[in-house]
Design a protein around this motif. Structure first.
Motif, PDB file in Angstrom:
ATOM      1  N   UNK A   1      22.769   1.770  18.653  1.00 56.36           N
ATOM      2  CA  UNK A   1      21.390   2.199  18.393  1.00 56.36           C
ATOM      3  C   UNK A   1      21.207   2.454  16.902  1.00 56.36           C
ATOM      4  N   UNK A   2      20.005   2.161  16.400  1.00 57.96           N
ATOM      5  CA  UNK A   2      19.693   2.454  15.002  1.00 57.96           C
ATOM      6  C   UNK A   2      18.193   2.659  14.843  1.00 57.96           C
ATOM      7  N   UNK A   3      17.816   3.404  13.792  1.00 54.05           N
ATOM      8  CA  UNK A   3      16.395   3.498  13.447  1.00 54.05           C
ATOM      9  C   UNK A   3      16.111   2.738  12.157  1.00 54.05           C
ATOM     10  N   UNK A   4      17.081   1.933  11.696  1.00 53.55           N
ATOM     11  CA  UNK A   4      16.840   1.058  10.553  1.00 53.55           C
ATOM     12  C   UNK A   4      15.863  -0.053  10.958  1.00 53.55           C
ATOM     13  N   UNK A   5      15.254  -0.673   9.976  1.00 55.52           N
ATOM     14  CA  UNK A   5      14.319  -1.766  10.230  1.00 55.52           C
ATOM     15  C   UNK A   5      15.106  -3.047  10.513  1.00 55.52           C
ATOM     16  N   UNK A   6      15.195  -3.411  11.798  1.00 60.24           N
ATOM     17  CA  UNK A   6      15.898  -4.630  12.196  1.00 60.24           C
ATOM     18  C   UNK A   6      14.996  -5.427  13.138  1.00 60.24           C
ATOM     19  N   UNK A   7      15.237  -6.714  13.213  1.00 61.59           N
ATOM     20  CA  UNK A   7      14.455  -7.590  14.085  1.00 61.59           C
ATOM     21  C   UNK A   7      15.226  -7.878  15.362  1.00 61.59           C
TER      22      UNK A   7
ATOM     23  N   UNK B   1      25.070  -6.654  10.360  1.00 63.54           N
ATOM     24  CA  UNK B   1      26.295  -5.875  10.202  1.00 63.54           C
ATOM     25  C   UNK B   1      25.914  -4.406  10.071  1.00 63.54           C
ATOM     26  N   UNK B   2      26.558  -3.565  10.889  1.00 60.76           N
ATOM     27  CA  UNK B   2      26.275  -2.132  10.865  1.00 60.76           C
ATOM     28  C   UNK B   2      27.577  -1.366  10.715  1.00 60.76           C
ATOM     29  N   UNK B   3      27.439  -0.105  10.317  1.00 65.63           N
ATOM     30  CA  UNK B   3      28.579   0.806  10.298  1.00 65.63           C
ATOM     31  C   UNK B   3      28.348   1.876  11.354  1.00 65.63           C
ATOM     32  N   UNK B   4      29.353   2.084  12.203  1.00 64.68           N
ATOM     33  CA  UNK B   4      29.229   3.030  13.311  1.00 64.68           C
ATOM     34  C   UNK B   4      29.355   4.461  12.781  1.00 64.68           C
ATOM     35  N   UNK B   5      28.361   5.302  13.096  1.00 59.82           N
ATOM     36  CA  UNK B   5      28.317   6.667  12.598  1.00 59.82           C
ATOM     37  C   UNK B   5      28.837   7.706  13.593  1.00 59.82           C
ATOM     38  N   UNK B   6      28.398   7.580  14.869  1.00 64.24           N
ATOM     39  CA  UNK B   6      28.711   8.635  15.836  1.00 64.24           C
ATOM     40  C   UNK B   6      28.423   8.131  17.243  1.00 64.24           C
ATOM     41  N   UNK B   7      28.867   8.900  18.239  1.00 63.17           N
ATOM     42  CA  UNK B   7      28.518   8.604  19.626  1.00 63.17           C
ATOM     43  C   UNK B   7      27.032   8.871  19.834  1.00 63.17           C
ATOM     44  N   UNK B   8      26.409   8.077  20.696  1.00 62.92           N
ATOM     45  CA  UNK B   8      24.977   8.256  20.945  1.00 62.92           C
ATOM     46  C   UNK B   8      24.641   7.679  22.316  1.00 62.92           C
ATOM     47  N   UNK B   9      24.072   8.508  23.186  1.00 64.30           N
ATOM     48  CA  UNK B   9      23.671   8.078  24.531  1.00 64.30           C
ATOM     49  C   UNK B   9      24.848   7.385  25.225  1.00 64.30           C
ATOM     50  N   UNK B  10      24.643   6.133  25.666  1.00 65.51           N
ATOM     51  CA  UNK B  10      25.702   5.408  26.354  1.00 65.51           C
ATOM     52  C   UNK B  10      26.499   4.514  25.413  1.00 65.51           C
ATOM     53  N   UNK B  11      26.346   4.757  24.089  1.00 64.25           N
ATOM     54  CA  UNK B  11      27.035   3.927  23.113  1.00 64.25           C
ATOM     55  C   UNK B  11      27.256   4.674  21.820  1.00 64.25           C
TER      56      UNK B  11
ATOM     57  N   UNK C   1      36.810   5.207  19.025  1.00 65.64           N
ATOM     58  CA  UNK C   1      37.778   4.474  18.208  1.00 65.64           C
ATOM     59  C   UNK C   1      37.103   3.558  17.194  1.00 65.64           C
ATOM     60  N   UNK C   2      35.788   3.360  17.321  1.00 71.93           N
ATOM     61  CA  UNK C   2      35.077   2.468  16.392  1.00 71.93           C
ATOM     62  C   UNK C   2      34.239   3.223  15.365  1.00 71.93           C
ATOM     63  N   UNK C   3      34.206   4.546  15.432  1.00 70.16           N
ATOM     64  CA  UNK C   3      33.447   5.313  14.442  1.00 70.16           C
ATOM     65  C   UNK C   3      34.020   5.057  13.049  1.00 70.16           C
ATOM     66  N   UNK C   4      33.119   4.749  12.116  1.00 69.21           N
ATOM     67  CA  UNK C   4      33.521   4.450  10.746  1.00 69.21           C
ATOM     68  C   UNK C   4      33.788   2.974  10.481  1.00 69.21           C
ATOM     69  N   UNK C   5      33.748   2.156  11.529  1.00 75.36           N
ATOM     70  CA  UNK C   5      34.036   0.735  11.358  1.00 75.36           C
ATOM     71  C   UNK C   5      32.747  -0.086  11.265  1.00 75.36           C
ATOM     72  N   UNK C   6      32.843  -1.221  10.609  1.00 76.22           N
ATOM     73  CA  UNK C   6      31.714  -2.145  10.537  1.00 76.22           C
ATOM     74  C   UNK C   6      31.787  -3.143  11.686  1.00 76.22           C
ATOM     75  N   UNK C   7      30.617  -3.398  12.296  1.00 68.56           N
ATOM     76  CA  UNK C   7      30.535  -4.293  13.446  1.00 68.56           C
ATOM     77  C   UNK C   7      29.311  -5.182  13.296  1.00 68.56           C
ATOM     78  N   UNK C   8      29.329  -6.307  13.962  1.00 62.16           N
ATOM     79  CA  UNK C   8      28.178  -7.204  14.012  1.00 62.16           C
ATOM     80  C   UNK C   8      27.432  -6.953  15.317  1.00 62.16           C
ATOM     81  N   UNK C   9      26.114  -6.773  15.224  1.00 62.96           N
ATOM     82  CA  UNK C   9      25.303  -6.394  16.383  1.00 62.96           C
ATOM     83  C   UNK C   9      24.140  -7.363  16.550  1.00 62.96           C
TER      84      UNK C   9
ATOM     85  N   UNK D   1      22.637   0.003   9.135  1.00 65.11           N
ATOM     86  CA  UNK D   1      22.899  -1.326   8.582  1.00 65.11           C
ATOM     87  C   UNK D   1      23.553  -1.194   7.207  1.00 65.11           C
ATOM     88  N   UNK D   2      24.489  -2.081   6.951  1.00 70.25           N
ATOM     89  CA  UNK D   2      25.151  -2.051   5.653  1.00 70.25           C
ATOM     90  C   UNK D   2      24.811  -3.276   4.805  1.00 70.25           C
ATOM     91  N   UNK D   3      24.326  -4.334   5.455  1.00 70.04           N
ATOM     92  CA  UNK D   3      23.856  -5.520   4.730  1.00 70.04           C
ATOM     93  C   UNK D   3      23.186  -6.466   5.706  1.00 70.04           C
TER      94      UNK D   3
END
Length: 430
Positions: A401-407, A413-423, A372-380, A428-430
């Motif tokens: 999960x992401x392979x973007x460069x994050x600390x 803020x990220x945008x949810x793309x697809x189901x992955x593993x247990x999440x 239900x969250x695919x396509x939505x922006x979330x704070x992680x 990242x969008x900004x």
């Protein structure tokens, strides 16, 4: 001197181990990994299941084998309810229960110079005050657990914890704030309030203090980005608490509300203080009060006397609930509890099969929630990195999960793309 500490069980135990680690550091000890050779081993035990007891014994024996000359100190719930079993294990030199941990270094050093087993097991049912041990330094995590309550007086028929932890004991509100200030100063973005019976916070304090008051103390700390609550009983949620969650965007829209069983007969046998109709009404009320809230829960399968009809009622009830996450456990026999004395225990093979069916439902529910969250922006808040993939949690407890460069330790803020593993997988969008 080198000390190694390990924790079994819940987030409360984890927090308590970190406070004891700080006590050793203050006295000049070097903290080393538990699989290293140390002069002192501290095992903080769990007794919520018989498996927890067994694991505790195994780890105690492993520590003694690692260094037979070391001081092995055992504390926690298993030590509180079965101290003689602990004392009988070869190599144990210190035994403490769920009190007196503020003096663990003193007992360890006494054991270095005197024969016999040191420590004390207090009458936990007479304990009236919260054992307030401040954190010494920063744990190696991105989310900080802050214990504000200990003890439980619910006496569910399957649970040994009231006998291990005693009655409700709450941390003073000003001390809650003081510890929260310290954690934020250490760089933590999120604080998780924990307790054995968290919703009962304040019952033992004067002035009609409640969990909402503790939350306000933490939210008043400048620099805090998130506040999350540990496990709560649904019947203890207050209008005050709902108002806080709605009013402050830092308050995570995630509540863990244990159901335990979806059959009224089983709930009554468990000595839970609600039925399924009441629980359903409460959940509907939560969803109305906190739009978009994620609700996770616990389910015990195979409780004594649970028939196939009872279990099917549980499946049907859970199907109707919008749980984001379910933790499914087989019933575990705990000597000393009313449930353990029952003659109508469910066979292990039956429990295993029912766990499998309930877990399949839990997995489907979680997938529906994540989708239900695919396509939505979330704070992680990102937490850990491995092999170029970093993961963390949204405020409503979705693992991202992401392979973007994050600390790690920072919120993006990220945008949810697809189901992955247990999440889910996101970018990242900004």
């Amino acid at each position: 001197m080198k000390v190694a500490l390990t924790t079994l069980g819940c987030k409360v135990n984890q927090f308590e181990t970190e406070t004891m680690e700080g006590l050793f550091k203050q006295r000049g000890y070097e903290v080393v990994p538990f699989d290293a050779c140390a002069d002192v081993y501290v095992i903080n035990t769990c007794s919520v299941t018989s498996l927890g007891d067994r694991k505790s014994r195994q780890i105690i024996r492993r520590a003694h084998r690692e260094n037979p000359q070391a001081i092995v100190a055992v504390c926690g719930c298993y030590a509180q309810v079965a101290p003689e079993e602990i004392r009988a294990i070869e190599g144990v030199r210190v035994v403490l229960g769920t009190k007196e941990r503020a003096h663990i270094v003193d007992y360890v050093e006494k054991a270095m110079h005197e024969d016999g087993i040191q420590g004390t097991i207090t009458d936990i049912m007479q304990a009236k005050t919260f054992e307030d041990i401040p954190l010494y330094d920063s744990p190696e995590r991105t989310r900080a657990f802050l214990k504000i309550e200990d003890g439980c007086q619910n006496f569910c028929s399957y649970c040994i914890i009231p006998y291990a932890r005693g009655p409700v004991k709450s941390r003073q509100p000003e001390h809650v704030r003081r510890e929260a200030e310290k954690l934020v100063a250490m760089g933590f973005k999120e604080i998780v309030l924990t307790g054995i019976h968290l919703g009962a916070y304040g019952r033992d304090l004067s002035g009609s203090i409640t969990l909402a008051d503790a939350c306000r103390e933490v939210l008043s700390v400048p620099g805090l980005k998130r506040l999350r609550l540990g496990s709560l009983e649904s019947i203890e949620l207050s209008p005050e608490l709902f108002a806080l969650i709605r009013a402050d965007e830092r308050f995570c829209a995630h509540l863990h509300l244990p159901l335990q069983a979806g059959s009224d007969k089983v709930l009554k046998d468990m000595n839970r203080h609600y039925d399924t109709a009441e629980f359903a009404r409460l959940i509907k009320h939560v969803e109305q009060e906190v739009p978009g809230v994620a609700i996770s829960t616990d389910i015990i399968v195979g409780f004594p006397g649970e028939t196939e009809e009872d279990f099917q009622q549980g499946l049907d009830f859970v199907e109707k609930m919008n749980f984001a996450r379910m933790h499914v456990f087989p019933y575990s026999h705990r000597t000393g509890t009313p449930a353990a004395a029952r003659k109508d225990q469910v066979e292990e093979a039956v429990k295993k099969e029912r766990v499998h069916r309930m877990q399949a439902l839990a997995d489907r529910k979680a997938e529906e929630f994540h989708k239900s969250f695919i396509g939505r922006e979330m704070r992680v808040l990102f937490e850990t990195e491995k092999d170029g993939i970093t993961d963390g949690l949204t405020d409503n407890y979705i693992r991202v999960y992401t392979d973007d460069a994050v600390d790690c330790g920072e919120i993006y803020t990220v945008k949810i793309d697809k189901l992955w593993r247990d999440g889910v997988w996101a970018h990242c969008v900004r």
